[in-house]
Design a protein around this motif. Sequence first.
Motif, PDB file in Angstrom:
ATOM      1  N   TRP A  40       0.743  -1.215  -0.044  1.00 24.19           N
ATOM      2  CA  TRP A  40      -0.260   0.095   0.012  1.00 24.19           C
ATOM      3  C   TRP A  40       0.948   1.298   0.123  1.00 24.19           C
ATOM      4  CZ3 TRP A  40      -5.007   1.153  -0.342  1.00 24.19           C
ATOM      5  CH2 TRP A  40      -5.547   2.535  -0.139  1.00 24.19           C
ATOM      6  N   ARG A  41       1.908   1.234   1.074  1.00 23.81           N
ATOM      7  CA  ARG A  41       2.705   2.363   1.051  1.00 23.81           C
ATOM      8  C   ARG A  41       3.608   2.598  -0.364  1.00 23.81           C
ATOM      9  NH1 ARG A  41       3.563   0.498   6.086  1.00 23.81           N
ATOM     10  NH2 ARG A  41       5.355  -0.730   5.461  1.00 23.81           N
ATOM     11  N   GLN A  99       1.211   4.260  -2.987  1.00 22.77           N
ATOM     12  CA  GLN A  99       0.859   5.613  -2.540  1.00 22.77           C
ATOM     13  C   GLN A  99       2.235   6.293  -3.166  1.00 22.77           C
ATOM     14  OE1 GLN A  99       0.018   5.673   1.810  1.00 22.77           O
ATOM     15  NE2 GLN A  99      -2.098   6.489   1.000  1.00 22.77           N
ATOM     16  N   HIS A 100       3.241   5.866  -2.858  1.00 20.26           N
ATOM     17  CA  HIS A 100       4.511   6.508  -3.425  1.00 20.26           C
ATOM     18  C   HIS A 100       4.607   6.555  -4.728  1.00 20.26           C
ATOM     19  CE1 HIS A 100       8.709   8.381  -3.316  1.00 20.26           C
ATOM     20  NE2 HIS A 100       8.819   7.031  -4.317  1.00 20.26           N
TER      21      HIS A 100
END
Length: 152
Positions: free
Chosen positions: A144-145, A148-149
């Motif tokens: 997920w991170r 997002q990045h």
Amino acid sequence: MHYWLMKSEPEEMSIDAALAEPKHTVPWFGVRNYQARNFMRDAMQVGDGVLFYHSSCPEPGVAGFARVASIAYPDASQFDPDSKYFDPKSAPEQPRWMLVDVQALKKTRLISLAELRAQPELANMVILKRGNRLSITPVSAAEWRCLQHMSK
């Protein structure tokens, strides 16, 4: 908090169409796979993160971010004989198929399947595994991170 990837064919429901709805919220109807249904029924919670994924289109990929906006409840399309999702074996007293409401939060640039495959951090992502056809899959917090990045 959990994270999910939820596939939608853009002609059925696109990120743009979801963002155009009141409160940017749509019922995620038509899921007819037991494992995907079980994710909605047993594991999804209001507030969980959702990767809005466009599938069965010229360029599939992550098209935006959303969140689970309701607990699971019966999918009314299973009872409608005029719906392509009608299930004659399902009864209102014992519904077979569930849905959750999904609230679109933002559209991103399309992160293509090829781009997902090129990221070593996403190597274990369920959607990238051979033979995976599920319309809903879990996503790890690290994945997920990363997404997002990548979306920036």
